[in-house]
Scaffold this motif. Structure first.
Motif, PDB file in Angstrom:
ATOM      1  N   PRO A 101     -58.848 -41.401  20.042  1.00 17.03           N
ATOM      2  CA  PRO A 101     -59.377 -39.847  19.512  1.00 17.03           C
ATOM      3  C   PRO A 101     -58.307 -38.952  19.840  1.00 17.03           C
ATOM      4  N   ALA A 102     -57.890 -37.963  18.898  1.00 18.34           N
ATOM      5  CA  ALA A 102     -57.134 -36.760  19.071  1.00 18.34           C
ATOM      6  C   ALA A 102     -57.276 -35.458  18.553  1.00 18.34           C
ATOM      7  N   GLY A 103     -56.671 -34.685  18.934  1.00 18.59           N
ATOM      8  CA  GLY A 103     -56.724 -33.328  18.248  1.00 18.59           C
ATOM      9  C   GLY A 103     -55.589 -32.470  18.126  1.00 18.59           C
ATOM     10  N   SER A 104     -55.547 -31.474  17.188  1.00 15.46           N
ATOM     11  CA  SER A 104     -54.368 -30.820  17.016  1.00 15.46           C
ATOM     12  C   SER A 104     -54.696 -29.240  16.729  1.00 15.46           C
ATOM     13  N   PHE A 105     -53.999 -28.342  17.338  1.00 13.31           N
ATOM     14  CA  PHE A 105     -54.080 -27.084  17.238  1.00 13.31           C
ATOM     15  C   PHE A 105     -53.215 -26.313  16.236  1.00 13.31           C
ATOM     16  N   PHE A 106     -53.445 -25.331  15.631  1.00 11.43           N
ATOM     17  CA  PHE A 106     -52.342 -24.877  14.520  1.00 11.43           C
ATOM     18  C   PHE A 106     -52.567 -23.132  14.557  1.00 11.43           C
ATOM     19  N   ASP A 107     -51.187 -22.678  14.552  1.00 10.06           N
ATOM     20  CA  ASP A 107     -51.349 -21.340  13.958  1.00 10.06           C
ATOM     21  C   ASP A 107     -50.658 -21.133  12.635  1.00 10.06           C
ATOM     22  N   LEU A 108     -51.092 -20.282  11.804  1.00 10.54           N
ATOM     23  CA  LEU A 108     -50.422 -20.021  10.542  1.00 10.54           C
ATOM     24  C   LEU A 108     -50.125 -18.578  10.318  1.00 10.54           C
ATOM     25  N   ASP A 109     -49.281 -18.262   9.413  1.00 10.71           N
ATOM     26  CA  ASP A 109     -48.805 -17.112   9.059  1.00 10.71           C
ATOM     27  C   ASP A 109     -49.818 -16.676   7.837  1.00 10.71           C
ATOM     28  N   HIS A 110     -49.458 -15.487   7.276  1.00  6.94           N
ATOM     29  CA  HIS A 110     -50.346 -14.817   6.384  1.00  6.94           C
ATOM     30  C   HIS A 110     -49.959 -15.533   5.027  1.00  6.94           C
ATOM     31  N   THR A 115     -47.083 -22.319  11.451  1.00 13.43           N
ATOM     32  CA  THR A 115     -46.021 -21.881  12.418  1.00 13.43           C
ATOM     33  C   THR A 115     -46.205 -22.652  13.923  1.00 13.43           C
ATOM     34  N   ARG A 116     -47.230 -23.323  14.054  1.00 12.39           N
ATOM     35  CA  ARG A 116     -47.351 -24.237  15.406  1.00 12.39           C
ATOM     36  C   ARG A 116     -48.217 -25.102  15.009  1.00 12.39           C
ATOM     37  N   VAL A 117     -47.613 -26.372  15.598  1.00 12.51           N
ATOM     38  CA  VAL A 117     -48.487 -27.507  15.575  1.00 12.51           C
ATOM     39  C   VAL A 117     -48.784 -28.203  17.111  1.00 12.51           C
TER      40      VAL A 117
END
Length: 132
Positions: A101-110, A115-117
């Motif tokens: 099991p795993a997880g990822s978090f993301f930031d996105l631009d407009h 922009t972040r993984v």
């Protein structure tokens, strides 16, 4: 923006690094489970090439969550893999299989680019599986 995240995971499962890169901003910050932050698409591409050499992975049971008006997202999934080539500092590869099991978090631009993984999994669990 969940369509960007879905496309990113579809590209991962297809082994299509170029399509993954198309989902990213030029200055993407890649936070891996173990190691330093990699900044920029070139370092992300290098990481993908390394992973392709050492591992064959397919992600299943993907659930994507969205927040902050589409500028933040998270996903949980199961990594189904084969350890193909010995990765530095890790056990010897003998085509061991693993399910993690795993997880990822993301930031996105407009514009919807990532922009972040940040990716997390239990390294001790992976080590136990490939050592068996």
């Amino acid at each position: 923006m969940t369509e960007t995240i879905r496309h990113y995971f579809d590209a991962f499962n297809a082994g299509d690094t170029e399509a993954m890169l198309a989902c990213l901003s030029d200055d993407v910050a890649h936070h891996v489970n173990e190691g330093e932050i990699r900044r920029g698409k070139a370092l992300f591409a290098d990481f993908c090439a390394h992973m392709t050499r050492c591992y064959r992975e397919d992600l299943t049971d993907i659930v994507i969550f969205e927040a902050a008006a589409g500028l933040r997202a998270a996903a949980e999934y199961v990594v189904n893999g084969t350890y193909l080539a010995t990765d530095e500092g890790l056990p010897v590869a003998r085509n061991q299989t693993y399910r993690l099991p795993a997880g990822s978090f993301f930031d996105l631009d407009h514009e919807g680019r990532i922009t972040r993984v940040t990716t997390y999994y239990n390294l001790a669990d992976w080590m136990a599986q490939v050592a068996a």
